[in-house]
Design a protein around this motif. Sequence first.
Motif, short mmCIF file in Angstrom:
data_model
loop_
_atom_site.label_atom_id
_atom_site.label_comp_id
_atom_site.label_asym_id
_atom_site.label_seq_id
_atom_site.Cartn_x
_atom_site.Cartn_y
_atom_site.Cartn_z
N VAL A 253 0.87 -1.39 -0.05
CA VAL A 253 0.00 0.07 0.06
C VAL A 253 0.99 1.37 0.02
O VAL A 253 1.63 1.40 0.90
N VAL A 309 -2.92 0.39 -4.19
CA VAL A 309 -2.80 -0.98 -3.64
C VAL A 309 -2.13 -2.06 -4.84
O VAL A 309 -2.48 -1.91 -5.84
N VAL A 320 -11.10 -6.07 -2.86
CA VAL A 320 -9.88 -5.46 -2.07
C VAL A 320 -10.84 -4.08 -1.79
O VAL A 320 -11.31 -3.42 -2.49
N LEU A 322 -10.59 -0.44 1.00
CA LEU A 322 -9.59 0.28 1.68
C LEU A 322 -10.21 0.93 2.68
O LEU A 322 -11.43 1.57 2.77
N VAL A 340 -11.79 -0.66 -3.79
CA VAL A 340 -10.42 -0.50 -4.60
C VAL A 340 -10.82 -1.36 -5.81
O VAL A 340 -10.36 -0.81 -7.09
N ALA A 369 -5.61 -1.83 3.41
CA ALA A 369 -6.03 -2.64 2.32
C ALA A 369 -6.63 -4.07 2.84
O ALA A 369 -5.84 -4.80 3.14
N TYR A 371 -8.29 -7.64 1.87
CA TYR A 371 -8.48 -8.47 0.74
C TYR A 371 -8.54 -9.86 1.04
O TYR A 371 -8.17 -10.35 2.17
N GLU A 379 -4.89 -8.39 5.37
CA GLU A 379 -4.73 -7.05 5.27
C GLU A 379 -3.53 -6.55 5.16
O GLU A 379 -2.34 -7.10 5.62
#
Length: 535
Positions: A253, A309, A320, A322, A340, A369, A371, A379
């Motif tokens: 990130v 990202v 994803v 944020l 994202v 972030a 995911y 993260e």
Amino acid sequence: MNDRSTGAAAVAAAALLAISVLVPFVGLAGAVPDARVAVTDATVSPATPTAGAPVTVEATVRLSGGSASAADLDRVAVVAANGTTLAEATGLGTLSPGETLTVPVTLVVDDPGAYDLSVVATVSDADDETATAGRPLSLVVEQGAPLVELDAPDAVAGADSRVDVTLSNPTTAALRDLTVTVTDPTDGERVRRTVATLAAGGTRQLNFSVRPDGAGDRAFRVRVDYTTAAGTRATVTHERAVTVEDLSADVGVRVSRASAGADGAAAGAGGGAAGLAGLIGGGAGGALQPSTGDGSEGEADRSRVDVTVTNFGNAAVERVVLVPRGANGTVVGEVGRVAVADALAPGESATVTVDLSDVETAGDLRFVAEYDLAGERREAAAAYDFRPERGAVELTGLNVSVGEDGAVRIEGNLGNVGDGEVSGVVVGAADAEFSRPAYPQRSYFVGSVGASEFAPFEVTASVDAANASTVPVAVSYTTGGDRVTEVIEVPLPAEDRDAGRPVGAFGGFGALGGVLLAVGLAIPAAIGLLARRYA
């Protein structure tokens, strides 16, 4: 030796010769003369075989009811014309006299064409004597099987991995109703795709997803069921060993200031640090008009950050999102969650612009972030030292005049030298020992001033001219959610204060008095000149 003895010897010799001829003949006909075995039927499935696909020959073997005893069915084979055994089945059990048994024998013919084959059955009795029977078989093989290729270049343990299967039709006729099945090497789960028609000479790529459970070489298997041009169903399989890599979870990130679209105009703003004290500019010129430059776009850019990202790992990440968090770990409510990307393949990046203009508290922000990867929610985060945009004002272009009665008028411009807007701006004279606000302009409401903009103001006060050296001016404004009040001492012109006169080069008349005095002096001079000229 008489003739009778000679004839008997001849008969005995002839009998011996006959026996020596008959013994090998029986062996050729079969070592089990009483076991009458026959291959009564042979069928082919599918009816129209295709090259490279399995073909099953079902041979029906019967032991005659006239056989003296049961016989073991040792072997059923499909034999080529040159005597080569193409496929066989062995150890098939016992046939009783009059019993029939159907035996499947599966073979694969790699090349299309017509073949003259034989189905051969072999039986044996309790004395291990054997008998053999055969049946001719004509086989026509079509070039109908699709070509199958499998590729899994980025297989990763524990993560959804893409498998590409490519089908090609090498025939001159379309293949129909293709069902492609990929077997997961982990748990044998099957994933299917269908293709309605694959045209002659055509190619089709299908994408699958599997999740290997561990690294190393794993066998990926593909099965294709299809309908040939002749209308028969056939199957072709393909298997390939694929190297599966260990999972690498690496998501980065990055946070940076958003690039500005346009800078706001800054007309009449004086330079210097934020704050009022020490920033008063002297000089000629009165108050300017409000600046007309529109700095809104530049201001918006200064309050925004770009968050990128990037997936540096070897497996795709999904969903994803944020999440900006404050120093205490709570979600920044003014911003909230920002989507994202639905998915980021290895090496891919996605950038979102986050508006922080409503965030009023300075400090560290963590852009997290979140995911999905390998069945888990994970993260990655980056810290950002956030400083909200704040306005800062400066008084410039001041014109201070003092009347004989102690009335003071201050005119000038209030400029915003900060990077955020100031609102609710009020400028006014403040109470002090030797000065106080006075009518008609005790205070002046300026309103809002954008970054790098300015607005004029005018305030009045009353001072004790004999003792006052400064006039306190209070400026109140709101920026970054805070109400700020600053007081600055505006110095009175020393020369006019000592003389008890207002500002200007012509004493108590002020600027206008000086002009009238100059005109008054010029008129007598002109009259005298004319008198002398016409005397």
